[in-house]
Write a protein that holds these residues in place. Structure first.
Motif, mmCIF file in Angstrom:
data_model
loop_
_atom_site.group_PDB
_atom_site.id
_atom_site.type_symbol
_atom_site.label_atom_id
_atom_site.label_comp_id
_atom_site.label_asym_id
_atom_site.label_seq_id
_atom_site.Cartn_x
_atom_site.Cartn_y
_atom_site.Cartn_z
ATOM 1 N N LEU A 65 0.806 -1.224 0.000
ATOM 2 C CA LEU A 65 0.000 0.000 0.000
ATOM 3 C C LEU A 65 0.838 1.272 0.000
ATOM 4 C CD1 LEU A 65 -2.823 -0.987 2.517
ATOM 5 C CD2 LEU A 65 -2.900 -1.010 0.016
ATOM 6 N N VAL A 66 2.106 1.153 0.346
ATOM 7 C CA VAL A 66 2.983 2.324 0.398
ATOM 8 C C VAL A 66 3.116 2.915 -1.008
ATOM 9 C CG1 VAL A 66 5.324 3.128 0.885
ATOM 10 C CG2 VAL A 66 4.240 1.454 2.396
ATOM 11 N N GLY A 67 2.847 4.211 -1.111
ATOM 12 C CA GLY A 67 2.960 4.906 -2.389
ATOM 13 C C GLY A 67 1.722 4.858 -3.255
ATOM 14 N N GLU A 68 0.697 4.127 -2.825
ATOM 15 C CA GLU A 68 -0.541 4.048 -3.613
ATOM 16 C C GLU A 68 -1.395 5.299 -3.402
ATOM 17 O OE1 GLU A 68 -1.477 1.913 -5.870
ATOM 18 O OE2 GLU A 68 0.172 0.505 -5.597
ATOM 19 N N GLU A 69 -2.363 5.489 -4.275
ATOM 20 C CA GLU A 69 -3.265 6.634 -4.191
ATOM 21 C C GLU A 69 -4.106 6.569 -2.908
ATOM 22 O OE1 GLU A 69 -3.579 9.251 -6.277
ATOM 23 O OE2 GLU A 69 -1.884 8.474 -7.409
ATOM 24 N N TYR A 70 -4.458 7.736 -2.386
ATOM 25 C CA TYR A 70 -5.224 7.850 -1.145
ATOM 26 C C TYR A 70 -6.527 7.048 -1.217
ATOM 27 C CZ TYR A 70 -7.805 10.021 2.685
ATOM 28 O OH TYR A 70 -8.541 10.236 3.821
ATOM 29 N N ASP A 71 -7.279 7.200 -2.293
ATOM 30 C CA ASP A 71 -8.571 6.511 -2.420
ATOM 31 C C ASP A 71 -8.414 4.997 -2.399
ATOM 32 O OD1 ASP A 71 -9.948 8.895 -2.504
ATOM 33 O OD2 ASP A 71 -9.979 8.988 -4.700
ATOM 34 N N TYR A 72 -7.370 4.497 -3.019
ATOM 35 C CA TYR A 72 -7.125 3.053 -3.025
ATOM 36 C C TYR A 72 -6.783 2.567 -1.614
ATOM 37 C CZ TYR A 72 -5.035 -1.479 -3.960
ATOM 38 O OH TYR A 72 -4.733 -2.822 -3.933
ATOM 39 N N VAL A 73 -5.944 3.306 -0.909
ATOM 40 C CA VAL A 73 -5.534 2.901 0.438
ATOM 41 C C VAL A 73 -6.730 2.868 1.385
ATOM 42 C CG1 VAL A 73 -4.129 3.517 2.449
ATOM 43 C CG2 VAL A 73 -3.164 3.689 0.150
ATOM 44 N N ILE A 74 -7.573 3.906 1.349
ATOM 45 C CA ILE A 74 -8.698 3.932 2.290
ATOM 46 C C ILE A 74 -9.764 2.890 1.955
ATOM 47 C CG2 ILE A 74 -8.313 6.327 2.920
ATOM 48 C CD1 ILE A 74 -10.816 7.042 1.278
ATOM 49 N N SER A 75 -9.792 2.418 0.715
ATOM 50 C CA SER A 75 -10.735 1.346 0.378
ATOM 51 C C SER A 75 -10.168 -0.030 0.703
ATOM 52 C CB SER A 75 -11.121 1.416 -1.103
ATOM 53 O OG SER A 75 -10.010 1.094 -1.915
ATOM 54 N N GLU A 76 -8.869 -0.177 0.655
ATOM 55 C CA GLU A 76 -8.220 -1.481 0.829
ATOM 56 C C GLU A 76 -7.791 -1.759 2.271
ATOM 57 O OE1 GLU A 76 -6.821 -5.120 -0.690
ATOM 58 O OE2 GLU A 76 -8.143 -3.625 -1.576
ATOM 59 N N LEU A 77 -7.383 -0.755 3.002
ATOM 60 C CA LEU A 77 -6.828 -0.955 4.342
ATOM 61 C C LEU A 77 -7.797 -1.620 5.329
ATOM 62 C CD1 LEU A 77 -4.200 -0.577 5.895
ATOM 63 C CD2 LEU A 77 -5.063 1.625 6.648
ATOM 64 N N PRO A 78 -9.066 -1.240 5.383
ATOM 65 C CA PRO A 78 -9.967 -1.926 6.321
ATOM 66 C C PRO A 78 -10.056 -3.437 6.075
ATOM 67 C CG PRO A 78 -10.963 0.112 5.602
ATOM 68 C CD PRO A 78 -9.733 -0.084 4.761
#
Length: 133
Positions: free
Chosen positions: A72-85
């Protein structure tokens, strides 16, 4: 077909026994063991260890242990907040002492990092945890 004789003393029913949570508590500042504890403080430490270990990186742990944050490091904000949970739930819910991961709050204090805080509900209670990606 071979079968066991009756009365051989074997009980075919299985009994599942929960493992105790009693563990050594690590003082992360001094990197020393500061005693033993169980319950919520042991679960808090287990969560920290799970988040510090990348999944599939260490042969000492099973493939179910750890979390997948490195990608997830360096990925777009929207992708991180959808994937992290989803990734946090997968990391914690393998252990049945963790009941749920919820109340995710994201912030982006700098352009190069995202801070996510969330609640972890365990059989011993609830605590707040934070991860930086």
């Amino acid at each position: 077909m071979a079968t066991l004789p009756e009365g051989a003393g074997l009980n075919p029913s299985l009994k599942y026994v929960d493992k105790p949570t009693n563990t050594f508590i690590i003082d992360w500042q001094t990197k020393q063991i500061k005693g033993m504890d169980d319950g919520l403080s042991a679960m808090r430490q287990a969560a920290e260890i799970i988040m510090q270990n990348e999944r599939f990186a260490w042969q000492i742990y099973s493939s179910n242990f750890g979390c997948e944050l490195k990608e997830l490091v360096g990925e777009e904000y929207d992708y991180v907040i959808s994937e992290l949970p989803r990734r946090m739930e997968e990391a914690f819910l393998v252990d049945k002492r963790f009941l749920s991961v919820e109340n995710f709050v994201f912030s982006e204090p700098h352009r190069d990092s995202i801070i996510c805080s969330f609640d972890i509900l365990t059989v011993f209670g609830r605590f707040r945890q934070e991860v930086v990606v």
